[in-house]
Motif scaffolding. Structure first.
Motif, PDB file in Angstrom:
ATOM      1  N   UNK A 272       0.827  -1.205   0.000  1.00  0.00           N
ATOM      2  CA  UNK A 272       0.000   0.000   0.000  1.00  0.00           C
ATOM      3  C   UNK A 272       0.862   1.256   0.000  1.00  0.00           C
ATOM      4  N   UNK A 273       1.985   1.163   0.679  1.00  0.00           N
ATOM      5  CA  UNK A 273       2.896   2.302   0.780  1.00  0.00           C
ATOM      6  C   UNK A 273       3.367   2.758  -0.587  1.00  0.00           C
ATOM      7  N   UNK A 274       3.759   1.787  -1.430  1.00  0.00           N
ATOM      8  CA  UNK A 274       4.204   2.119  -2.781  1.00  0.00           C
ATOM      9  C   UNK A 274       3.085   2.781  -3.572  1.00  0.00           C
ATOM     10  N   UNK A 275       1.892   2.176  -3.487  1.00  0.00           N
ATOM     11  CA  UNK A 275       0.730   2.696  -4.207  1.00  0.00           C
ATOM     12  C   UNK A 275       0.460   4.136  -3.795  1.00  0.00           C
ATOM     13  N   UNK A 276       0.437   4.368  -2.481  1.00  0.00           N
ATOM     14  CA  UNK A 276       0.170   5.716  -1.986  1.00  0.00           C
ATOM     15  C   UNK A 276       1.246   6.681  -2.447  1.00  0.00           C
ATOM     16  N   UNK A 277       2.493   6.184  -2.465  1.00  0.00           N
ATOM     17  CA  UNK A 277       3.606   7.012  -2.901  1.00  0.00           C
ATOM     18  C   UNK A 277       3.421   7.452  -4.341  1.00  0.00           C
ATOM     19  N   UNK A 278       3.063   6.509  -5.195  1.00  0.00           N
ATOM     20  CA  UNK A 278       2.841   6.815  -6.612  1.00  0.00           C
ATOM     21  C   UNK A 278       1.697   7.798  -6.776  1.00  0.00           C
ATOM     22  N   UNK A 279       0.634   7.604  -5.991  1.00  0.00           N
ATOM     23  CA  UNK A 279      -0.515   8.509  -6.053  1.00  0.00           C
ATOM     24  C   UNK A 279      -0.104   9.917  -5.650  1.00  0.00           C
ATOM     25  N   UNK A 280       0.755  10.000  -4.645  1.00  0.00           N
ATOM     26  CA  UNK A 280       1.214  11.326  -4.198  1.00  0.00           C
ATOM     27  C   UNK A 280       1.981  12.024  -5.316  1.00  0.00           C
ATOM     28  N   UNK A 281       2.824  11.235  -6.010  1.00  0.00           N
ATOM     29  CA  UNK A 281       3.577  11.800  -7.135  1.00  0.00           C
ATOM     30  C   UNK A 281       2.617  12.270  -8.223  1.00  0.00           C
ATOM     31  N   UNK A 282       1.610  11.447  -8.489  1.00  0.00           N
ATOM     32  CA  UNK A 282       0.625  11.806  -9.521  1.00  0.00           C
ATOM     33  C   UNK A 282      -0.100  13.102  -9.152  1.00  0.00           C
ATOM     34  N   UNK A 283      -0.427  13.247  -7.869  1.00  0.00           N
ATOM     35  CA  UNK A 283      -1.088  14.465  -7.410  1.00  0.00           C
ATOM     36  C   UNK A 283      -0.203  15.681  -7.657  1.00  0.00           C
ATOM     37  N   UNK A 284       1.093  15.503  -7.452  1.00  0.00           N
ATOM     38  CA  UNK A 284       2.034  16.594  -7.710  1.00  0.00           C
ATOM     39  C   UNK A 284       2.017  17.010  -9.165  1.00  0.00           C
ATOM     40  N   UNK A 285       1.846  16.036 -10.040  1.00  0.00           N
ATOM     41  CA  UNK A 285       1.835  16.323 -11.471  1.00  0.00           C
ATOM     42  C   UNK A 285       0.593  17.118 -11.870  1.00  0.00           C
ATOM     43  N   UNK A 286      -0.475  16.919 -11.108  1.00  0.00           N
ATOM     44  CA  UNK A 286      -1.668  17.703 -11.403  1.00  0.00           C
ATOM     45  C   UNK A 286      -1.406  19.183 -11.131  1.00  0.00           C
ATOM     46  N   UNK A 287      -0.563  19.453 -10.163  1.00  0.00           N
ATOM     47  CA  UNK A 287      -0.168  20.848  -9.912  1.00  0.00           C
ATOM     48  C   UNK A 287       0.566  21.422 -11.121  1.00  0.00           C
ATOM     49  N   UNK A 288       1.399  20.602 -11.739  1.00  0.00           N
ATOM     50  CA  UNK A 288       2.107  21.032 -12.944  1.00  0.00           C
ATOM     51  C   UNK A 288       1.110  21.330 -14.059  1.00  0.00           C
ATOM     52  N   UNK A 289       0.043  20.529 -14.118  1.00  0.00           N
ATOM     53  CA  UNK A 289      -1.025  20.752 -15.091  1.00  0.00           C
ATOM     54  C   UNK A 289      -1.593  22.155 -14.923  1.00  0.00           C
ATOM     55  N   UNK A 290      -1.799  22.550 -13.656  1.00  0.00           N
ATOM     56  CA  UNK A 290      -2.304  23.893 -13.379  1.00  0.00           C
ATOM     57  C   UNK A 290      -1.344  24.938 -13.937  1.00  0.00           C
TER      58      UNK A 290
END
Lengths: 343, 167
Positions: A272-290
């Motif tokens: 789960x830790x890895x999954x959450x980690x990847x999701x956190x990275x993905x969330x960061x990329x959404x900021x780049x989208x902004x």
């Protein structure tokens, strides 16, 4: 014989209207039914009637009268129920119409069983607020453009025309300001272009219009231009095109990067830790989208400002009118298409 | 006893400045005409690189995640720019232009190309800019999706639009 007996049978509650206007017609149709199916009811009525109305005599007439009364009563009750049903349906319809109108203004479907998710409500508010702001902005824009059009047609002096042109320019600044706020609240809605009509959305580039397209479209409508103005326009077209290409390539890289982030570890029984980690990275990329959306809007705004700088007041006025009319035509096309006959 | 009011600079040896991130940034920025500070995963940095390549410029790129003192340089850049993101940052001719918004803004308002030329960049151009040619250029490329780059015989640093003869 008439009214008094009705009252004795506790029918005073029924509205006078139904007694006076409908009794005759209702009885005619109901009478036939009574004769065919409701003989028993009629019999009872006749019996009780005979006690108090012995004078009339003829039992057939008496029975018929009783049956009429019964039929009339039932008819009135049915009518009353029907009217009440109509009334409640009408109220329900009004409510639905209001809801629909509100939903249309907000541009959003009120889905049956929508989740009570707090986050989606917050995001939805950002989108809703912007859509309403945009609608208002568009109305104001049309008004400013109409003023500009009459000013151009009546050939008012340049210094007065300049005020109107500046007003249109500042008004454009306003929509960019609103977009900026909305982007921080709901980037996906701002990228979707859903506040625009279908035909406008066809030409969507990172949440808005393509500056280079607008300049291309303006092309011949700006003449006559001085050599320097022509050079300025050419340079502007080229630089906006280059900026658009750069941002497009950046967006592609971002999309690929997001795909890569979401594609990690399908086969392995990742924790789960890895999954959450990847999701956190993905969330960061959404900021780049902004950020990209912000840069795209900045590009659009700066292109308009530079255009305004290059052109004279009168040319700017004409340019703004052409741009606005072009957008109106796209919207009109959307309306025509939406209203097309479907078979 | 009174304290020496001499400046602390006597304590700064040449070797100290070598480790100063800001100094390193300035030094690297002055070594080439176009210098971009970037991070290898950064998509906005990718976009800014594509912008310069699209203009025919070959920028010198420093990926700060691969640089010694990289982290410190990132912090220094953030302080310099006053924004949340350290990269991308562009220097032209040793002078700071800024992040993506400034770079794009200066390209749109026509100040970037002169700056590049001043720094010695050869911006590839094709056609002459006199009236008739420009008209022909406009007519020609109105239907073309990718543009040839226009060439100016002389490129003024400031374009004066105030002299309008005929309208």
């Amino acid at each position: 014989m008439g009214k008094g007996h009705f009252e004795n049978w506790g029918e005073s509650a029924i509205a006078d209207n139904s007694q006076q206007t409908d009794t005759s017609t209702d009885i005619d149709t109901d009478d036939k039914n009574q004769f065919n199916s409701g003989q028993h009811g009629g019999q009872i009525v006749v019996d009780s009637m005979e006690g108090s109305m012995g004078k009339i005599g003829d039992p057939k007439i008496l029975r018929r009268l009783a049956q009429n009364r019964e039929a009339a009563r039932k008819s009135r009750l049915r009518k009353k129920a029907y009217v009440q049903q109509l009334e409640s349906s009408r109220i329900k319809l009004t409510h639905l119409e209001q809801e629909l109108k509100r939903a249309r203004q907000q541009g959003m479907f009120i889905a049956a069983g929508a989740s009570g998710d707090h986050n989606s409500v917050v995001g939805g508010n950002g989108a809703l607020a912007f859509d309403m702001d945009y609608s208002r902005w568009l109305d104001d824009h049309q008004r400013l453009i109409n003023d500009l059009r009459s000013a151009v047609n009546t050939q008012i002096p340049d210094n007065e025309l300049r005020i109107l042109v500046e007003a249109v320019m500042s008004h454009y600044d306003e929509i960019f300001r609103l977009k900026s706020i909305a982007t921080k609240s709901d980037v996906f809605h701002m990228l979707s272009g859903m506040w625009k009509t279908p035909a406008e959305r066809c030409f969507l580039w990172i949440g808005g219009f393509r500056s280079s397209e607008i300049l291309k479209m303006l092309g011949n409508h700006l003449e006559p231009l001085t050599d320097q103005q022509l050079m300025g326009i050419c340079n502007l077209q080229q630089s906006s095109q280059q900026a658009e290409d750069a941002l497009s390539q950046g967006m592609e890289a971002l999309q690929q990067s997001l795909v890569d982030t979401l594609s990690v570890g399908f086969t392995s029984s990742g924790n789960v830790g890895d999954y959450m980690g990847q999701m956190a990275i993905a969330m960061g990329k959404i900021t780049t989208l902004e950020n990209f959306l912000h840069q795209a809007d900045l590009l659009r705004q700066q292109t308009l400002q530079q255009l305004h700088r290059i052109l004279t007041t009168r040319q700017s006025a004409r340019a703004f009118l052409v741009i606005s009319d072009y957008m109106s035509r796209l919207r009109a096309l959307s309306s025509l298409w939406l209203a097309r006959p479907k078979d | 006893m009174h304290y020496q009011t001499q400046s602390w600079s006597t304590y700064l040896t040449p070797t100290t400045t070598l480790n100063d991130p800001l100094h390193r940034i300035e030094r690297l920025a002055s070594e080439n005409a176009v210098v971009i500070f970037s991070l290898s995963g950064c998509c906005m940095c990718h976009a800014i690189k594509r912008l310069f390549c699209g203009m025919g410029v070959n920028p010198t790129v420093y990926e700060l995640d691969h640089e010694p003192l990289g982290k410190e340089m990132e912090k220094a850049l953030m302080r310099l720019l006053g924004t949340g993101s350290p990269v991308p940052v562009v220097f032209v001719g040793g002078k700071l232009v800024g992040a993506m918004d400034r770079v794009m803004g200066s390209h749109i308002n026509g100040t970037l190309v002169p700056l590049l030329k001043e720094a010695g960049e050869d911006i590839e151009e094709e056609e002459d800019f006199d009236g008739l040619n420009v008209l022909a250029y406009l007519i020609k490329y109105n239907g073309v999706s990718s543009l040839p780059r226009p060439k100016a015989k002389c490129c003024p640093n400031v374009i004066d639009y105030s002299t309008k003869n005929n309208e």
